[in-house]
Design a protein around this motif. Structure first.
Motif, PDB file in Angstrom:
ATOM      1  N   ASP A 114      -2.441  -9.054  -3.509  1.00 42.57           N
ATOM      2  CA  ASP A 114      -2.593  -8.316  -1.857  1.00 42.57           C
ATOM      3  C   ASP A 114      -1.019  -8.106  -1.603  1.00 42.57           C
ATOM      4  O   ASP A 114      -0.176  -9.078  -1.793  1.00 42.57           O
ATOM      5  CB  ASP A 114      -2.880  -9.441  -0.913  1.00 42.57           C
ATOM      6  CG  ASP A 114      -4.454  -9.347  -1.207  1.00 42.57           C
ATOM      7  OD1 ASP A 114      -5.195  -8.426  -1.453  1.00 42.57           O
ATOM      8  OD2 ASP A 114      -4.952 -10.627  -0.791  1.00 42.57           O
ATOM      9  N   ALA A 116       1.963  -5.388   0.753  1.00 41.07           N
ATOM     10  CA  ALA A 116       2.023  -4.547   2.118  1.00 41.07           C
ATOM     11  C   ALA A 116       2.106  -3.150   1.509  1.00 41.07           C
ATOM     12  O   ALA A 116       2.463  -2.645   0.704  1.00 41.07           O
ATOM     13  CB  ALA A 116       3.557  -4.870   2.750  1.00 41.07           C
ATOM     14  N   GLY A 117       1.069  -2.575   2.532  1.00 40.38           N
ATOM     15  CA  GLY A 117       0.777  -1.212   2.078  1.00 40.38           C
ATOM     16  C   GLY A 117       0.011  -0.825   1.141  1.00 40.38           C
ATOM     17  O   GLY A 117      -0.178   0.482   0.473  1.00 40.38           O
ATOM     18  N   LYS A 118      -0.887  -1.741   0.616  1.00 39.03           N
ATOM     19  CA  LYS A 118      -1.821  -1.587  -0.305  1.00 39.03           C
ATOM     20  C   LYS A 118      -3.100  -0.664   0.121  1.00 39.03           C
ATOM     21  O   LYS A 118      -3.444   0.379  -0.810  1.00 39.03           O
ATOM     22  CB  LYS A 118      -2.319  -3.004  -0.731  1.00 39.03           C
ATOM     23  CG  LYS A 118      -3.722  -3.156  -1.848  1.00 39.03           C
ATOM     24  CD  LYS A 118      -4.274  -4.235  -2.043  1.00 39.03           C
ATOM     25  CE  LYS A 118      -5.394  -4.406  -2.784  1.00 39.03           C
ATOM     26  NZ  LYS A 118      -5.941  -5.536  -3.017  1.00 39.03           N
ATOM     27  N   LYS A 119      -3.667  -0.866   1.377  1.00 34.87           N
ATOM     28  CA  LYS A 119      -4.601   0.055   1.776  1.00 34.87           C
ATOM     29  C   LYS A 119      -3.917   1.486   1.797  1.00 34.87           C
ATOM     30  O   LYS A 119      -4.862   2.377   1.733  1.00 34.87           O
ATOM     31  CB  LYS A 119      -5.111  -0.524   2.913  1.00 34.87           C
ATOM     32  CG  LYS A 119      -5.811  -1.811   3.061  1.00 34.87           C
ATOM     33  CD  LYS A 119      -6.428  -2.204   4.374  1.00 34.87           C
ATOM     34  CE  LYS A 119      -7.462  -3.443   4.212  1.00 34.87           C
ATOM     35  NZ  LYS A 119      -7.940  -3.815   5.547  1.00 34.87           N
ATOM     36  N   LEU A 120      -2.744   1.570   2.376  1.00 24.72           N
ATOM     37  CA  LEU A 120      -2.379   2.826   2.471  1.00 24.72           C
ATOM     38  C   LEU A 120      -1.926   3.414   1.081  1.00 24.72           C
ATOM     39  O   LEU A 120      -2.393   4.653   0.947  1.00 24.72           O
ATOM     40  CB  LEU A 120      -0.968   2.917   3.106  1.00 24.72           C
ATOM     41  CG  LEU A 120      -0.307   4.080   3.270  1.00 24.72           C
ATOM     42  CD1 LEU A 120      -1.011   5.220   4.168  1.00 24.72           C
ATOM     43  CD2 LEU A 120       1.368   3.867   3.848  1.00 24.72           C
ATOM     44  N   LEU A 121      -1.842   2.893   0.142  1.00 26.78           N
ATOM     45  CA  LEU A 121      -1.499   3.396  -1.143  1.00 26.78           C
ATOM     46  C   LEU A 121      -2.918   3.865  -1.777  1.00 26.78           C
ATOM     47  O   LEU A 121      -2.958   4.987  -2.530  1.00 26.78           O
ATOM     48  CB  LEU A 121      -0.973   2.175  -2.062  1.00 26.78           C
ATOM     49  CG  LEU A 121      -0.719   2.673  -3.615  1.00 26.78           C
ATOM     50  CD1 LEU A 121       0.261   3.935  -3.692  1.00 26.78           C
ATOM     51  CD2 LEU A 121      -0.276   1.436  -4.303  1.00 26.78           C
ATOM     52  N   VAL A 124      -3.715   7.043  -0.255  1.00 25.04           N
ATOM     53  CA  VAL A 124      -3.070   8.162  -0.982  1.00 25.04           C
ATOM     54  C   VAL A 124      -3.549   8.659  -2.067  1.00 25.04           C
ATOM     55  O   VAL A 124      -3.783   9.774  -2.645  1.00 25.04           O
ATOM     56  CB  VAL A 124      -1.663   7.849  -0.955  1.00 25.04           C
ATOM     57  CG1 VAL A 124      -0.813   9.044  -1.996  1.00 25.04           C
ATOM     58  CG2 VAL A 124      -0.853   7.572   0.249  1.00 25.04           C
TER      59      VAL A 124
END
Length: 291
Positions: A114, A116-121, A124
């Motif tokens: 886990d 930061a920005g995993k869901k955003l990645l 994308v």
């Protein structure tokens, strides 16, 4: 009567009992659908053993009057499909290796850690999944040209395998996410590092997913047309089998029998790979459905 005898009688009764009308209809429908499904391939093999006039003169007839084996010799030697076959094999194997390693590493990070920005990645990744190949061919070609790899095997391999590979990455991520954390903890207690854990513990366990990725990537790299065409425009000797098919199309006509023979040649490795890895492929799909 013993239990073994009763069991034998039961199995014989089931084997020789009269099928119901519904079962007969089902079998007939399956045979018809199977015949329709396999007929195009059978016609292709038949066309590869005919002359071009006979292909259109005999219609849907699968049996050639006289097998013309010279079609295969012409496709393999005169047209240059021996070279195209080697080019395709090198590019496909290189692409498969690159995609497996990259997708497995990326999937391992997405599935086990886990940050930061995993869901955003992931979002994308999913957006780029729907981009057609035609929209990315220009920047890929420019980047490869700047690396001086445009007319090389390495350039085609990077162009095919260095993209997002979203589907393969998410397959690995979903599989690694389900593995117990105790596997990594035990390996760390034994002094293993991150790469040792990945290559010696996690990746071998993901063999069903690897088989799936190998099959899908092999099919894609073996049959892709647009990118190898663009990358080998000035180097005909680097053509792949898919691009080499255009050799049979001339200004005055098309060598249909030679094209059919070349198509059969190009299909043999694909069928061989699927036969070898089909069980693992089916197991991975079945595991995904159960989840």
């Amino acid at each position: 009567m013993t239990a073994a005898t009763r069991t034998g009688v039961t199995w014989r009764a089931r084997l020789f009992r009269r099928p119901s009308p519904g079962q007969v209809v089902t079998v007939v429908l399956l045979l018809v659908l199977g015949g329709l499904w396999i007929y195009p391939f059978a016609w292709l093999v038949s066309a590869s053993l005919k002359s071009s006039p006979e292909i259109f003169g005999r219609g849907l007839d699968l049996l050639p009057e006289q097998p013309v084996w010279e079609n295969y010799a012409r496709a393999w030697t005169e047209v240059g499909f021996a070279t195209y076959f080697v080019n395709t094999l090198v590019i496909t194997v290189g692409t498969v290796l690159l995609v497996v390693v990259r997708s497995a590493l990326a999937g391992y990070v997405l599935g086990r850690y886990d940050f930061a920005g995993k869901k955003l990645l992931i979002g994308v990744f999913l957006v780029t999944f729907f981009l057609p190949e035609g929209y990315t061919i220009i920047p890929i070609t420019q980047l490869t040209d700047q690396l001086s790899l445009l007319n090389t095997h390495a350039g085609v391999i990077l162009g095919l395998g260095a993209g997002g590979q979203i589907a393969s990455t998410l397959l690995y991520a979903g599989y690694f996410r389900r593995l117990p954390k105790e596997l990594e903890e035990t390996a760390r207690l034994d002094g293993a590092g991150h790469f040792t854990i990945f290559f010696r513990v996690m990746l071998p366990l993901a063999w069903p997913i690897t088989a799936t990725v190998v099959i899908l990537t092999f099919l894609y790299a073996w049959n892709v047309y647009l990118l190898p065409l663009v990358f080998t425009l000035s180097e005909p000797g680097l053509r792949t089998l898919a691009v080499g098919m255009t050799v049979f199309v001339g200004e005055r006509g098309t060598d249909w029998s030679g094209m059919a023979a070349a198509a059969v040649i190009s299909l043999i490795p694909v069928i061989a790979v699927f036969v070898v890895l089909q069980r693992k492929f089916v197991d991975s799909i079945a595991g995904a459905v159960k989840q």
